[in-house]
Motif scaffolding. Structure first.
Motif, PDB file in Angstrom:
ATOM      1  N   GLY A 224       0.798  -1.222   0.000  1.00  0.00           N
ATOM      2  CA  GLY A 224       0.000   0.000   0.000  1.00  0.00           C
ATOM      3  C   GLY A 224       0.830   1.270   0.000  1.00  0.00           C
ATOM      4  N   LYS A 225       2.107   1.175   0.354  1.00  0.00           N
ATOM      5  CA  LYS A 225       2.991   2.339   0.361  1.00  0.00           C
ATOM      6  C   LYS A 225       3.395   2.765  -1.052  1.00  0.00           C
ATOM      7  N   LEU A 226       3.292   1.843  -1.992  1.00  0.00           N
ATOM      8  CA  LEU A 226       3.761   2.130  -3.345  1.00  0.00           C
ATOM      9  C   LEU A 226       2.841   3.103  -4.079  1.00  0.00           C
ATOM     10  N   PRO A 227       3.391   3.927  -4.966  1.00  0.00           N
ATOM     11  CA  PRO A 227       2.566   4.789  -5.814  1.00  0.00           C
ATOM     12  C   PRO A 227       2.018   3.975  -6.979  1.00  0.00           C
ATOM     13  N   TRP A 228       0.782   3.609  -6.940  1.00  0.00           N
ATOM     14  CA  TRP A 228       0.231   2.643  -7.888  1.00  0.00           C
ATOM     15  C   TRP A 228      -0.139   3.232  -9.250  1.00  0.00           C
ATOM     16  N   GLU A 229       0.146   4.503  -9.472  1.00  0.00           N
ATOM     17  CA  GLU A 229      -0.228   5.123 -10.741  1.00  0.00           C
ATOM     18  C   GLU A 229       0.536   4.533 -11.925  1.00  0.00           C
ATOM     19  N   THR A 230       1.767   4.067 -11.702  1.00  0.00           N
ATOM     20  CA  THR A 230       2.592   3.614 -12.824  1.00  0.00           C
ATOM     21  C   THR A 230       2.651   2.092 -12.963  1.00  0.00           C
ATOM     22  N   ILE A 231       2.338   1.348 -11.916  1.00  0.00           N
ATOM     23  CA  ILE A 231       2.513  -0.102 -11.923  1.00  0.00           C
ATOM     24  C   ILE A 231       1.486  -0.784 -12.839  1.00  0.00           C
ATOM     25  N   LYS A 232       2.006  -1.634 -13.742  1.00  0.00           N
ATOM     26  CA  LYS A 232       1.157  -2.365 -14.669  1.00  0.00           C
ATOM     27  C   LYS A 232       1.129  -3.862 -14.353  1.00  0.00           C
ATOM     28  N   TYR A 233       2.244  -4.373 -13.845  1.00  0.00           N
ATOM     29  CA  TYR A 233       2.354  -5.803 -13.547  1.00  0.00           C
ATOM     30  C   TYR A 233       2.913  -5.961 -12.133  1.00  0.00           C
ATOM     31  N   ILE A 234       2.235  -6.746 -11.314  1.00  0.00           N
ATOM     32  CA  ILE A 234       2.653  -6.926  -9.929  1.00  0.00           C
ATOM     33  C   ILE A 234       2.531  -8.395  -9.535  1.00  0.00           C
ATOM     34  N   GLY A 235       3.557  -8.895  -8.873  1.00  0.00           N
ATOM     35  CA  GLY A 235       3.523 -10.273  -8.383  1.00  0.00           C
ATOM     36  C   GLY A 235       3.844 -10.298  -6.905  1.00  0.00           C
ATOM     37  N   PHE A 236       2.923 -10.844  -6.102  1.00  0.00           N
ATOM     38  CA  PHE A 236       3.196 -11.013  -4.668  1.00  0.00           C
ATOM     39  C   PHE A 236       2.661 -12.370  -4.211  1.00  0.00           C
TER      40      PHE A 236
END
Length: 262
Positions: A224-236
């Motif tokens: 949740g700390k990340l700026p999600w405006e630019t992220i297109k692909y995320i793996g957790f």
């Protein structure tokens, strides 16, 4: 006999394709039989463009390089990308790259047979100031000190893949913060929410488009700390994440890799 413009165009296209097909056939033949030419003088005299085509074919179709001398005969200043993921990689391999390929921009070592030492790996960060992409997987020699040297010497890094490098920890965040990375894979390393918090509002956090932190000590709070405006692909995948509320209204997100907690 009159020939229509359509027929002429078809013939011209065929003529253009023939040299390309012959060229590729010759490259494949030399790549398959490269050992035969180990002591042939002409191998050193081949133009860089052809050498690079042979390197590409060996690494893609011939199960990689396993002879440093053969590879050394083909390396040249015009080589900017090399994938050694199927090759045997020694100190001699890396030293040859450092000495002959100063313009290298992409170096893929993932899944290679690692036989290099810390000395050989150090040449990677000291010799390629133009490096934009580096992939090294499951390597005990890659640690926070390596990441710090890499970030300092290779400021143009765009892709960094250190999957399963178990000695990479939250301390690497300090070095990674000023980089303009768009792709970062730190899955199965020792990073945690602290790492994400450290890069979130720095240069790196604002440029990331593809991030994989699977099987790390990551929670929804850290993501949740990340700026999600630019992220297109995320793996957790494998992380302690119960829901996706932290993503918000991100319209750019295209792909999520996630294991739902029981």
């Amino acid at each position: 006999m009159q020939v229509s413009s359509g027929e002429m165009a078809t013939r011209e296209n065929r003529l253009r394709k023939q040299p390309c097909s012959l060229y590729n056939s010759c490259v494949r033949f030399v790549a398959r039989n490269l050992k035969r030419y180990k002591h042939a003088e002409f191998l050193d005299r081949i133009p860089p463009m052809i050498k690079n085509s042979i390197i590409l074919n060996v690494t893609r179709a011939q199960k990689g390089f396993h002879d440093d001398e053969l590879l050394g005969m083909l390396l040249n200043r015009q080589l900017t990308r090399i994938n050694l993921s199927s090759s045997t990689i020694t100190d001699e391999t890396l030293l040859a790259l450092a000495g002959q390929c100063p313009n290298l921009k992409s170096l893929i070592l993932t899944q290679g047979e690692y036989r290099f030492t810390g000395t050989g790996l150090a040449t990677v960060v000291q010799s390629f100031p133009l490096l934009e992409q580096l992939s090294v997987k499951e390597c005990d020699l890659v640690d926070d000190a390596f990441v710090a040297d890499l970030a300092h010497n290779c400021p143009q890094l765009d892709l960094l893949d250190l999957e399963s490098c178990a000695h990479v920890t939250d301390a690497s965040a300090e070095a990674i913060k000023p980089l303009q990375l768009t792709k970062l894979n730190l899955s199965r390393t020792k990073i945690s929410d602290e790492f994400l918090s450290a890069i979130a509002h720095e240069r790196c956090g604002g440029t990331l488009e593809d991030l994989n932190v699977g099987y790390c000590k990551i929670s929804g709070a850290g993501l949740g700390k990340l700026p999600w405006e630019t992220i297109k692909y995320i793996g957790f995948e494998g992380c302690e994440v119960d829901d996706l509320e932290f993503i918000g209204m991100n319209k750019n997100l295209k792909y999520i890799q996630w294991t739902i907690a029981n």
